[in-house]
Design a protein around this motif. Sequence first.
Motif, mmCIF file in Angstrom:
data_model
loop_
_atom_site.group_PDB
_atom_site.id
_atom_site.type_symbol
_atom_site.label_atom_id
_atom_site.label_comp_id
_atom_site.label_asym_id
_atom_site.label_seq_id
_atom_site.Cartn_x
_atom_site.Cartn_y
_atom_site.Cartn_z
ATOM 1 N N MET A 1 22.209 43.642 -15.362
ATOM 2 C CA MET A 1 22.268 44.349 -16.693
ATOM 3 C C MET A 1 22.041 43.694 -17.771
ATOM 4 S SD MET A 1 22.101 47.397 -15.405
ATOM 5 C CE MET A 1 22.468 47.799 -13.745
ATOM 6 N N ASN A 2 21.286 43.975 -18.725
ATOM 7 C CA ASN A 2 21.269 43.396 -20.130
ATOM 8 C C ASN A 2 22.328 44.100 -20.980
ATOM 9 O OD1 ASN A 2 19.278 41.400 -19.929
ATOM 10 N ND2 ASN A 2 17.663 42.812 -19.551
ATOM 11 N N VAL A 3 23.206 43.430 -21.596
ATOM 12 C CA VAL A 3 24.139 44.195 -22.403
ATOM 13 C C VAL A 3 24.160 43.478 -23.742
ATOM 14 C CG1 VAL A 3 26.502 44.659 -22.285
ATOM 15 C CG2 VAL A 3 25.541 44.564 -19.985
ATOM 16 N N LEU A 4 24.287 44.461 -24.711
ATOM 17 C CA LEU A 4 24.330 43.999 -26.113
ATOM 18 C C LEU A 4 25.856 44.441 -26.480
ATOM 19 C CD1 LEU A 4 22.181 44.136 -29.327
ATOM 20 C CD2 LEU A 4 24.422 45.381 -29.391
ATOM 21 N N VAL A 5 26.602 43.530 -27.213
ATOM 22 C CA VAL A 5 27.964 43.806 -27.710
ATOM 23 C C VAL A 5 27.987 43.536 -29.054
ATOM 24 C CG1 VAL A 5 30.427 43.374 -27.649
ATOM 25 C CG2 VAL A 5 29.034 43.510 -25.504
ATOM 26 N N THR A 6 28.412 44.348 -30.108
ATOM 27 C CA THR A 6 28.676 43.978 -31.396
ATOM 28 C C THR A 6 30.192 43.896 -31.512
ATOM 29 O OG1 THR A 6 29.017 46.272 -32.367
ATOM 30 C CG2 THR A 6 26.933 45.441 -32.087
ATOM 31 N N ALA A 7 30.617 42.965 -32.478
ATOM 32 C CA ALA A 7 32.029 42.527 -32.443
ATOM 33 C C ALA A 7 32.262 42.100 -33.906
ATOM 34 C CB ALA A 7 32.305 41.441 -31.508
ATOM 35 N N GLY A 8 33.632 42.165 -34.371
ATOM 36 C CA GLY A 8 34.088 41.478 -35.504
ATOM 37 C C GLY A 8 34.091 42.369 -36.679
ATOM 38 N N PRO A 9 34.477 41.789 -37.600
ATOM 39 C CA PRO A 9 34.332 42.614 -39.234
ATOM 40 C C PRO A 9 32.692 42.371 -39.727
ATOM 41 C CG PRO A 9 35.303 40.509 -39.566
ATOM 42 C CD PRO A 9 34.821 40.416 -38.087
ATOM 43 N N THR A 10 32.266 42.946 -40.543
ATOM 44 C CA THR A 10 31.523 42.349 -41.359
ATOM 45 C C THR A 10 31.951 41.897 -42.925
ATOM 46 O OG1 THR A 10 30.914 44.577 -42.386
ATOM 47 C CG2 THR A 10 29.730 43.806 -40.423
ATOM 48 N N ARG A 11 31.313 41.090 -43.577
ATOM 49 C CA ARG A 11 31.553 40.545 -44.997
ATOM 50 C C ARG A 11 30.391 41.230 -45.860
ATOM 51 N NH1 ARG A 11 33.000 34.419 -44.297
ATOM 52 N NH2 ARG A 11 35.096 34.541 -43.404
ATOM 53 N N ALA A 39 31.128 39.243 -15.003
ATOM 54 C CA ALA A 39 31.063 40.249 -13.872
ATOM 55 C C ALA A 39 29.287 39.873 -13.555
ATOM 56 C CB ALA A 39 31.034 41.707 -14.188
ATOM 57 N N GLY A 40 28.752 38.896 -14.151
ATOM 58 C CA GLY A 40 27.670 38.434 -13.844
ATOM 59 C C GLY A 40 26.288 39.219 -14.576
ATOM 60 N N HIS A 41 26.587 39.613 -15.713
ATOM 61 C CA HIS A 41 25.450 40.410 -16.386
ATOM 62 C C HIS A 41 25.037 39.601 -17.728
ATOM 63 C CE1 HIS A 41 26.192 44.029 -14.118
ATOM 64 N NE2 HIS A 41 27.460 43.691 -14.246
ATOM 65 N N THR A 42 23.775 39.924 -18.129
ATOM 66 C CA THR A 42 23.461 38.975 -19.269
ATOM 67 C C THR A 42 23.841 39.536 -20.810
ATOM 68 O OG1 THR A 42 21.406 38.640 -17.841
ATOM 69 C CG2 THR A 42 21.137 38.096 -20.298
ATOM 70 N N VAL A 43 24.413 38.954 -21.407
ATOM 71 C CA VAL A 43 25.366 39.387 -22.448
ATOM 72 C C VAL A 43 24.638 39.018 -23.849
ATOM 73 C CG1 VAL A 43 27.266 39.987 -23.699
ATOM 74 C CG2 VAL A 43 27.274 39.937 -21.356
ATOM 75 N N LEU A 77 17.741 45.932 -29.395
ATOM 76 C CA LEU A 77 18.465 46.886 -28.654
ATOM 77 C C LEU A 77 17.385 47.640 -27.419
ATOM 78 C CD1 LEU A 77 21.292 48.619 -28.304
ATOM 79 C CD2 LEU A 77 20.410 50.165 -29.975
ATOM 80 N N LYS A 78 16.193 47.600 -27.826
ATOM 81 C CA LYS A 78 15.383 48.522 -27.180
ATOM 82 C C LYS A 78 15.367 47.837 -25.571
ATOM 83 C CE LYS A 78 12.259 51.779 -27.616
ATOM 84 N NZ LYS A 78 11.093 52.158 -28.569
ATOM 85 N N ARG A 79 15.414 46.645 -25.287
ATOM 86 C CA ARG A 79 15.351 45.878 -24.103
ATOM 87 C C ARG A 79 16.765 46.071 -23.302
ATOM 88 N NH1 ARG A 79 17.282 40.636 -24.201
ATOM 89 N NH2 ARG A 79 17.740 39.772 -26.199
ATOM 90 N N MET A 80 17.944 46.564 -23.838
ATOM 91 C CA MET A 80 19.039 46.514 -23.293
ATOM 92 C C MET A 80 19.381 47.654 -22.276
ATOM 93 S SD MET A 80 20.600 44.034 -24.404
ATOM 94 C CE MET A 80 19.992 42.722 -25.524
ATOM 95 N N ASP A 81 20.074 47.582 -21.334
ATOM 96 C CA ASP A 81 20.653 48.546 -20.440
ATOM 97 C C ASP A 81 21.487 49.264 -20.949
ATOM 98 O OD1 ASP A 81 18.500 47.888 -18.184
ATOM 99 O OD2 ASP A 81 19.677 46.053 -18.207
ATOM 100 N N ILE A 82 22.807 48.701 -21.435
ATOM 101 C CA ILE A 82 23.978 49.090 -21.815
ATOM 102 C C ILE A 82 24.355 48.385 -23.413
ATOM 103 C CG2 ILE A 82 26.474 48.775 -21.534
ATOM 104 C CD1 ILE A 82 25.775 48.504 -18.469
#
Length: 214
Positions: A1-11, A39-43, A77-82
Motif C-alpha cells: 500500500m502507499n501510505v501518507l503520514v503527517t506528523a509533528g507540530p507546525t511553526r 509491515a512492508g508498505h511504501t510510506v 494525496l491522490k496516489r495514496m491508498d491510506i
Amino acid sequence: MNVLVTAGPTREPIDPVRFLTNRSSGKMGYAVAEAFAKAGHTVLLVSGPTSLDVPDYVDFVPVTTAAEMHEVVGHHLKRMDIAVFVAAVADYTPAKVAPQKIKKEGDSLMLELVKTKDILGSARGEFGFAGTLVGFAAETENLEANARRKLTGKGCDLVVANDVSEEGRGFDSHGNEVTLCFPDRTLELPHAPKSELAKDLVETILDLHLTKIS
Ligand code: CTP
Ligand code: CA
C-alpha cells in the motif's frame, strides 16, 4: 500500500526570530510511519520540525508551516491508498510576518491571527482522496463527542482520540492511551508505549482498508 503520514507540530512565523507552535514531539506520527514501513508498505512522511530521526525505509518531506504541509499533502494525496493525519497543525497563523524583529515598545502587544486551512478537512473535497482516511483528535474534554464530530465533519474512516489533559499521554510523552472512534463503534485501547500502539493501529487501519476495498 502507499501510505501518507503527517506528523509533528507546525511553526508559524511571527517575525524573523519568533514563531507560534505547540507541544507535539512527532513521536506518535513517526511511530506510525515506522510501523507501516516495517509491515512492508511504501510510506511518505510529511513532518513539521521535530528532533526525531526519520525511520528507515520511509520517504520524507520536511515542512515548517501549516500552509506548506497543506501544499505538500495536496500534491501527493491522490496516489495514496491510506492517509493518517497525526500532525498537530496550527489552527491559526499570524496575519502577517513582521519583516524585522518586533521591538518591545508598548505594555501589551496584539497579534492578529488568521485561520489555517484544515488539511485533513481538505482530503475528501479539495484533494479528491477516496482511500482510507484516519485522523487524530487531541482533546481535553468531551473526548468521544468531539472526536465523533471530527470523524463525520472531515469524512474519516477512523478518528484516534487522545485525552491530552493529563501528563503521560499524548503530546510530548513516551506512551499514549487512545480511544478509536469508527462510524459504527468505539474501542478504548489500554495505555501503551507509542511504538506498540502504532503497531496495533497499523493493523487496525490495514484491516479497515481491506474491508473498504473488498
Ligand atoms: N488537522 C489538519 N489541519 C489542520 C488542523 C487539524 O489536518 N489545520 C488534522 C489533525 O492532523 C488531526 C485532525 O485534523 O488529524 C484533528 O485535529 P484537532 O486539532 O484535534 O482538531 P481541529 O479540527 O483542529 O479542531 P480543534 O483544534 O478546535 O479541536
Ligand atoms: Ca486544532
